[in-house]
Design a protein around this motif. Structure first.
Motif, mmCIF file in Angstrom:
data_model
loop_
_atom_site.group_PDB
_atom_site.id
_atom_site.type_symbol
_atom_site.label_atom_id
_atom_site.label_comp_id
_atom_site.label_asym_id
_atom_site.label_seq_id
_atom_site.Cartn_x
_atom_site.Cartn_y
_atom_site.Cartn_z
ATOM 1 N N VAL A 30 -57.522 16.518 -29.049
ATOM 2 C CA VAL A 30 -57.755 15.032 -29.345
ATOM 3 C C VAL A 30 -58.345 15.091 -30.718
ATOM 4 C CG1 VAL A 30 -59.058 13.161 -28.268
ATOM 5 C CG2 VAL A 30 -58.132 14.510 -26.840
ATOM 6 N N PHE A 31 -58.022 14.182 -31.447
ATOM 7 C CA PHE A 31 -58.389 13.936 -32.885
ATOM 8 C C PHE A 31 -59.268 12.705 -32.576
ATOM 9 C CE2 PHE A 31 -54.594 16.278 -33.314
ATOM 10 C CZ PHE A 31 -54.817 17.269 -34.358
ATOM 11 N N ASP A 32 -60.500 12.794 -33.221
ATOM 12 C CA ASP A 32 -61.534 11.606 -33.183
ATOM 13 C C ASP A 32 -61.194 10.773 -34.663
ATOM 14 O OD1 ASP A 32 -63.638 9.800 -33.395
ATOM 15 O OD2 ASP A 32 -65.190 10.934 -32.332
ATOM 16 N N LEU A 33 -60.778 9.611 -34.585
ATOM 17 C CA LEU A 33 -60.219 9.068 -35.990
ATOM 18 C C LEU A 33 -61.566 8.076 -36.553
ATOM 19 C CD1 LEU A 33 -56.930 7.861 -35.115
ATOM 20 C CD2 LEU A 33 -57.648 10.209 -36.094
ATOM 21 N N SER A 34 -62.733 8.455 -35.974
ATOM 22 C CA SER A 34 -63.776 7.220 -36.433
ATOM 23 C C SER A 34 -64.934 8.083 -36.868
ATOM 24 C CB SER A 34 -64.618 6.729 -34.865
ATOM 25 O OG SER A 34 -65.229 7.684 -34.291
ATOM 26 N N VAL A 35 -65.688 7.367 -37.698
ATOM 27 C CA VAL A 35 -66.913 7.958 -38.607
ATOM 28 C C VAL A 35 -68.208 7.426 -37.661
ATOM 29 C CG1 VAL A 35 -65.888 7.690 -40.914
ATOM 30 C CG2 VAL A 35 -67.292 5.682 -40.014
ATOM 31 N N ASP A 36 -69.113 8.179 -37.849
ATOM 32 C CA ASP A 36 -70.336 7.636 -37.197
ATOM 33 C C ASP A 36 -71.353 6.744 -37.956
ATOM 34 O OD1 ASP A 36 -71.087 9.918 -39.096
ATOM 35 O OD2 ASP A 36 -72.722 10.694 -38.022
ATOM 36 N N HIS A 37 -72.243 5.952 -37.369
ATOM 37 C CA HIS A 37 -73.032 5.091 -38.014
ATOM 38 C C HIS A 37 -74.360 5.829 -38.265
ATOM 39 C CE1 HIS A 37 -69.880 2.626 -36.206
ATOM 40 N NE2 HIS A 37 -70.417 1.578 -36.900
ATOM 41 N N PHE A 38 -74.913 5.522 -39.701
ATOM 42 C CA PHE A 38 -76.364 6.058 -40.007
ATOM 43 C C PHE A 38 -76.895 4.922 -41.113
ATOM 44 C CE2 PHE A 38 -72.956 8.253 -42.231
ATOM 45 C CZ PHE A 38 -73.268 8.131 -43.508
ATOM 46 N N VAL A 39 -78.072 5.011 -41.039
ATOM 47 C CA VAL A 39 -78.789 4.352 -42.165
ATOM 48 C C VAL A 39 -78.404 4.865 -43.632
ATOM 49 C CG1 VAL A 39 -81.066 3.769 -43.067
ATOM 50 C CG2 VAL A 39 -80.841 3.716 -40.593
ATOM 51 N N GLY A 40 -78.055 4.100 -44.332
ATOM 52 C CA GLY A 40 -77.628 4.398 -45.578
ATOM 53 C C GLY A 40 -76.182 4.646 -45.933
ATOM 54 N N MET A 41 -75.460 4.442 -44.956
ATOM 55 C CA MET A 41 -73.916 4.731 -44.895
ATOM 56 C C MET A 41 -73.293 3.599 -45.806
ATOM 57 S SD MET A 41 -72.801 2.969 -40.963
ATOM 58 C CE MET A 41 -70.960 3.367 -41.316
ATOM 59 N N PRO A 42 -72.236 3.965 -46.484
ATOM 60 C CA PRO A 42 -71.293 3.007 -47.220
ATOM 61 C C PRO A 42 -70.842 2.007 -46.463
ATOM 62 C CG PRO A 42 -70.792 5.321 -47.490
ATOM 63 C CD PRO A 42 -71.603 5.597 -46.457
ATOM 64 N N GLY A 43 -70.555 0.800 -46.973
ATOM 65 C CA GLY A 43 -69.931 -0.107 -46.259
ATOM 66 C C GLY A 43 -69.465 -1.566 -47.111
ATOM 67 N N TRP A 44 -69.118 -2.468 -46.515
ATOM 68 C CA TRP A 44 -68.855 -3.672 -47.109
ATOM 69 C C TRP A 44 -69.836 -4.457 -47.565
ATOM 70 C CZ3 TRP A 44 -65.905 -5.260 -50.967
ATOM 71 C CH2 TRP A 44 -65.775 -6.683 -51.244
ATOM 72 N N PHE A 45 -70.852 -4.222 -48.317
ATOM 73 C CA PHE A 45 -71.993 -5.136 -48.515
ATOM 74 C C PHE A 45 -72.089 -6.007 -49.702
ATOM 75 C CE2 PHE A 45 -73.349 -0.812 -46.299
ATOM 76 C CZ PHE A 45 -73.308 -1.324 -45.259
ATOM 77 N N GLY A 46 -70.999 -6.096 -50.555
ATOM 78 C CA GLY A 46 -70.693 -6.672 -51.839
ATOM 79 C C GLY A 46 -70.949 -8.209 -51.638
ATOM 80 N N ALA A 47 -70.674 -8.864 -50.568
ATOM 81 C CA ALA A 47 -71.114 -10.206 -50.202
ATOM 82 C C ALA A 47 -72.340 -10.527 -49.469
ATOM 83 C CB ALA A 47 -69.833 -10.721 -49.449
ATOM 84 N N GLY A 48 -73.120 -9.471 -49.713
ATOM 85 C CA GLY A 48 -74.623 -9.934 -49.222
ATOM 86 C C GLY A 48 -74.987 -9.477 -47.822
#
Length: 322
Positions: free
Chosen positions: A59-77
């Motif tokens: 089984v391949f897990d295709l997800s990333v974990d969530h953590f403080v400081g993770m990259p994301g789409w925050f360009g719109a505030g």
């Protein structure tokens, strides 16, 4: 070898992209109340077919974990991912929120926490209410009738069925002989056809198609969020007209950024969600699949049922085909 499947006239009636008009929302062939678009191709027969071929020994897990400081789409505030403790064993001794004796709080170590995040954070799906045209979204739902003070009452992730389907990994980075595609590389029809030919695959209606740009090799470096290589509209139309029911990638936006179109800052999002009726999967972890050369697999995924949201976390998995 045919790198794109033959789509007959009967199937074209089921593929929403064949009814699409440029920069116009599409009325669903699945009825006026339809809120899931191409996911309608999932049925008992298709689920049984892929389950019968899945090799559960890997089984391949295709997800990333969530953590403080993770990259994301925050360009719109929008807010980044946050987590904080709401209850701790030592804190309960002082606060006694459960209203029990001191002895009970000394015995029972109670921990609890809360999270706050943008719904497009980590591995997630984009739903049809995320992007549209001129106040309308897929199937001609509109903001005047269907958008309340808190959320849309149409096309939220709570309407999505669990996805059981054939998955196809198109390793575009490997096809170009690089670890990661260069910034803002546009994945168009030529790239997709060349990748299919290299991997010896054909597309089939009902596929979940995942694109590897190699961006996860730099995760979680913040360079992950800038000038992303990704799908362009031409490539999106090619996949949509071959019957894809979900399209995803290992990058932040699925599509090439910045946009090559002057008036549309997310042309692939608007095309897939509003015109072609295809939900999007973003920030998929595809490195293990690619490393083991697994390009065709059973895809399983279900999103969190956040009523009326424009996106929701998903933890997809893949199993090789027996």
């Amino acid at each position: 070898m045919c790198v794109a499947c033959y789509v007959d006239e009967a199937m074209k009636q089921k593929i929403i992209a064949y009814n699409a008009e440029f920069h116009e929302v599409t009325r669903s062939p699945y009825g006026r109340d339809d809120e899931i678009g191409m996911l309608n191709l999932i049925d008992a027969q298709s689920r049984s077919a892929i389950l019968s071929r899945a090799d559960a020994s890997k089984v391949f897990d295709l997800s990333v974990d969530h953590f403080v400081g993770m990259p994301g789409w925050f360009g719109a505030g929008d807010q980044p991912y946050q987590i904080w403790m709401t209850h701790t064993p030592a804190g309960e001794v002082v606060a006694n929120t459960m209203g029990v004796s001191l002895e009970a709080n000394m015995l029972v170590g109670y921990s609890g926490d809360s999270i706050s995040m943008y719904t497009h954070c980590g591995t997630h799906i984009d739903t049809f209410n995320h992007f549209g045209y001129r106040g309308k979204i897929f199937n001609e739902f509109n903001d005047k009738e269907h958008l309340g003070s808190r959320a849309w009452d149409r096309c939220g992730p709570e309407k999505h069925p669990p996805v059981f389907a054939r998955g196809v990994l198109l390793d575009v980075a490997a096809m170009h002989g690089v670890e990661v595609l260069p910034p803002s590389h546009a994945i168009g029809e030529a790239d997709l056809k060349a990748c299919l030919k290299r991997q010896g695959l054909s597309l089939k209606p009902g596929d979940v198609v995942l694109l590897r740009t190699g961006q996860m090799t730099i995760w979680p470096d913040m360079a992950f969020v800038r000038n992303t290589p990704g799908l362009n509209r031409e490539g999106a139309e090619f996949l949509a007209k071959n019957g894809a029911i979900m399209i995803g990638a290992d990058n932040l936006t699925l599509e090439q950024t910045p946009s090559a179109e002057p008036l549309n800052f997310f042309p692939v999002h608007t095309y897939l969600l509003a015109e072609a009726g295809i939900p999007i999967l973003e920030m998929a972890y595809l490195e293990e699949l690619a490393a083991e050369g697994v390009h065709e697999f059973a895809f399983f995924g279900a999103c969190i049922k956040l009523r009326g949201a424009t996106g929701a976390p998903m933890r997809p998995v893949a199993m090789p085909l027996a």
